[in-house]
Design an enzyme around this catalytic site. Structure first.
Site: not given
Ligand SMILES: [Zn+2]
Length: 277
Positions: A156, A220, A148, A180, A263, A72, A245, A75
């Site tokens: 957390c 999409t 999403h 957290c 696009a 992640y 598209n 990205r």
């Molecule tokens: Zn927490």
């Protein structure tokens, strides 16, 4: 290469959108490809030996949170360096000019939000807003429903506390990952993973879709459910679907207008008002 979208098709789509009462704009990964962002499956390098289905799941995170965060973070950093493209900007300005447009996105890269902010406040180069609010409009109406989630929130894994997190994340060990503030447990990206339900935000998208005369679907392929059902809700309520598209999609047979282009090429002429008003 995609064939440039037909001018009369663009005019037809633009007439429909101008005359529609209520427009929902649904966007996906193809929109951000024009900002230089890889699609979900396009990450290169050593990630090729992992499938997204093996990383974007609660099970993968439980097994190896550091690995999932590493993926992640790569990205996130690419997204943080990217810029909204002409399609993001045109969509933001379209939503700001009117009071009956809702943006819903499958993307987690934050580029709709950045485009909205820049339309109102100016970008870091010009500092000049592109849309003014002499009519008392609300700048927030160009903020998307993020179906999403977003790269820039963490949640957390124990108590569910959610907060913004834009700083770099040190993925060198489990201990340096975000924890957290309340309970000390590990935080995860606040995105929807495989096998997880979408939040209440999808209900808002369906509600908007059912009250819209038109659904504009950009970048999409509409295979991701239930997000892709948004377009079908508009269609079943008597509205029309317009898609942008480069490739044919499962929705194409239902579309009033299909623009086979990227696009950034097709969206601005579709959404920009006529010069003579
Ligand atoms: Zn927490």
């Amino acid at each position: 290469m995609a064939v440039a979208a037909n001018v009369s098709e663009i005019d037809h789509g633009r007439d429909i959108l101008r005359d529609s009462r209520g427009v929902i704009v649904l966007t996906g990964a193809g929109l951000s490809v024009d900002s230089g962002l890889m699609t979900f499956r396009g990450s290169g390098g050593h990630w090729k030996k992992h499938r997204p289905e093996d990383l974007a799941t609660p099970e993968a995170f439980h097994r190896d949170p550091r690995l999932v965060w590493e993926w992640y973070e790569e990205r996130r950093r690419a997204a943080a360096k990217s810029r909204p493209n002409d399609a993001h900007r045109a969509i933001a300005e379209f939503a700001l000019r009117r009071d009956d447009v809702v943006i819903a996105t499958q993307n987690v890269d934050g580029l709709h939000t950045l485009a909205a902010r820049e339309a109102v406040m100016g970008d870091k180069y010009s500092k000049q807003p592109r849309v003014s609010f002499t009519d008392g409009g609300d700048a927030n109406r160009a903020l998307p429903l993020e179906l999403h989630g977003t790269f820039y929130n963490v949640r957390c894994t124990s108590c569910g506390l959610c907060r913004e997190h834009r700083d770099l994340i040190d993925v060198s060990s489990k201990e340096t990952l975000p924890h957290c503030d309340d309970c000390g447990s590990l935080m995860r990206p606040d995105v929807v993973w495989f096998g997880e339900p979408l939040g209440v935000v999808i209900e808002r998208a369906f509600d908007c879709a059912s009250r819209s005369d038109a659904c504009l679907i950009v970048g999409t392929s509409a295979v991701v459910q239930p997000a892709a059902n948004v377009a079908m809700v508009t269609h079943q309520a008597g509205g029309v679907i317009i898609e942008v598209n480069p490739n044919e999609t499962l929705l194409t047979p239902m579309c009033e207008v299909s623009l086979r282009d990227t696009a950034a090429m097709a969206v601005p002429p579709l959404l920009t008002p006529d010069v003579d008003g």
